[in-house]
Enzyme design. Structure first.
Site, PDB file in Angstrom:
ATOM      1  N   SER A 273      -7.449  29.476 -43.015  1.00  0.00           N
ATOM      2  CA  SER A 273      -6.253  30.124 -42.506  1.00  0.00           C
ATOM      3  C   SER A 273      -6.164  31.506 -42.542  1.00  0.00           C
ATOM      4  O   SER A 273      -6.853  32.060 -43.103  1.00  0.00           O
ATOM      5  CB  SER A 273      -5.048  29.353 -43.018  1.00  0.00           C
ATOM      6  N   SER A 311      -7.513  25.031 -39.399  1.00  0.00           N
ATOM      7  CA  SER A 311      -6.975  26.362 -39.753  1.00  0.00           C
ATOM      8  C   SER A 311      -5.629  26.575 -39.165  1.00  0.00           C
ATOM      9  O   SER A 311      -5.092  26.307 -38.002  1.00  0.00           O
ATOM     10  CB  SER A 311      -7.933  27.419 -38.793  1.00  0.00           C
ATOM     11  N   ASP A 313      -3.182  29.274 -38.079  1.00  0.00           N
ATOM     12  CA  ASP A 313      -3.346  30.798 -37.604  1.00  0.00           C
ATOM     13  C   ASP A 313      -2.130  31.150 -37.118  1.00  0.00           C
ATOM     14  O   ASP A 313      -1.627  30.771 -36.200  1.00  0.00           O
ATOM     15  CB  ASP A 313      -4.369  30.815 -36.537  1.00  0.00           C
TER      16      ASP A 313
END
Length: 396
Positions: A273, A311, A313
């Site tokens: 992340s 992830s 983001d």
């Protein structure tokens, strides 16, 4: 009680000693920022410190927690201006590139288009503890005695490899110290604060920052970025295939097995992340700040991320300009914002600063051991050689 300060002093000294002994190894070459390696993304010049604090009034505070063999985490706090952010709110917006994560307070930021607390970054299972600590800290202020609702903003990345994340080691004291010691000027980068236990592209990740100052003909505005880098992908620096040439990149087990048969340190899926915070003194409302935040994904992509399934983001952008500041109980807003046609240079500056902040996070990070694992700092001597071969860094 008289004994408490003494115990706190001993504890802080022990933590600082632990950072030195556990976080930096002799084999680490001296760390360097991207520009020290000849990497200067884009066309615009950085501000004085090449940091988010080049935006006047923005302050950063960090607390690094290194305890025993297992705790490698911390707190990074970003304060938008020296006053009370609840009473004097800045317009803000959040963009979600991939939502595999937790960003407390983000829905209200996007609903109302404003930020009413500092921004705190920490580890995944500590976001609620950090939010509670910041809420208590804010509500104790003399001008907050009648407040019955508060939207604290806390982001996270998962440092559970190097850090005993299930112990939830971030304390209220650590959050308060990060908030109360926040300052302008240079910002410490690498394996510090909320970046203490993070990993990026299979190497040690961390906190990184950068800024851009637009020419006077384009408004003279400053854009500053701070990142908490903990993600994967195929690292490239100014187009140079660093990850490929260092033989550490996502999916490498599927496309090019290691010669020694080992798996390597890179997460095979590129998971992880990143939290990206963008500050600017350009007078922008929340609508155009959302547009700025979305451009951060372009800077992230330039470094080799593909925003994998696992992830998280997240990007938060805010403006400190007096002309767009929002008094909490004002009956109407009288603001003066940049027109859409003036936004392109701000977009460009944001993309450049995000890219460079990520490089700084990786290049400044030091080798860290914790929780039974060791994650190495990227070898800058080899990075320099690769950059030279690709005509990016100057020849010896």
């Amino acid at each position: 009680m008289p004994a408490a300060p003494h115990r706190s002093s001993i504890r802080l000294a022990a933590l600082l000693l632990a950072v030195v002994s556990a976080g930096t190894f002799a084999q680490d070459a001296p760390r360097a920022r991207a520009r020290d390696l000849g990497v200067a993304p884009g066309i615009f010049a950085p501000g004085t410190h090449n940091a988010i604090t080049d935006v006047a009034g923005v302050r950063v505070g960090q607390v690094t927690l290194v305890e025993g063999d297992n705790v490698r985490t911390g707190v990074t706090a970003i304060l938008p201006h020296p006053g009370n952010p609840y009473r004097s709110r800045v317009p803000a917006a959040v963009h979600v590139g991939n939502g595999f994560g937790k960003f407390i307070g983000s829905t209200q930021v996007n609903e109302l288009g404003e930020l009413e607390t500092p921004i705190v970054l920490t580890c995944t299972l500590c976001v609620w503890k950090a939010a509670d600590a910041m809420a208590a800290w804010m509500l104790e202020r003399p001008d907050m005695q009648q407040v019955r609702s508060l939207n604290v903003v806390v982001g996270e990345t998962n440092d559970g490899g190097l850090n005993d994340i299930r112990a939830r080691p971030v304390t209220a004291q650590a959050v308060r110290r990060a908030l109360e010691t926040a300052s302008g000027g240079p910002v410490q980068e690498g394996s510090v604060g909320a970046g203490t236990g993070t990993v990026a592209f299979g190497w040690k990740g961390g906190i990184g920052t950068s800024s851009r100052r637009l020419p006077a003909s384009l408004g003279g505005w400053t854009v500053g970025v701070l990142v908490q880098a903990n993600f994967g992908g195929v690292l490239q620096v100014a187009g140079a295939p660093i990850g490929r040439e260092l033989d550490r990149y996502a999916f490498q087990n599927a496309v090019a097995a290691n010669t020694d048969g080992s798996r390597g340190l890179a997460d095979d899926r590129g998971d992880g992340s990143i939290i990206i915070v963008i500050a600017t003194d350009a007078p922008l409302g929340d609508r155009n700040l959302r547009r700025v935040a979305s451009r951060a994904m372009m800077g992230l992509g330039r470094t080799g991320s593909s925003a994998s399934n696992g992830s998280g983001d997240y990007v938060l952008a805010f403006s400190t300009a007096d002309s767009v500041r929002r008094v909490f109980d004002a009956p109407k807003l009288d603001t003066s914002e940049l027109a859409n046609e003036q936004m392109s240079a701000v977009f460009q500056a944001s993309v450049e600063a995000v890219e460079e902040a990520i490089y700084n996070a990786v290049f400044m990070a030091t080798t860290i051991s914790g929780n039974g694992e060791t994650v190495e700092a990227i070898p800058l001597d080899r990075v320099r050689d690769i950059l030279r071969r690709h005509g990016i860094a100057p020849a010896k």
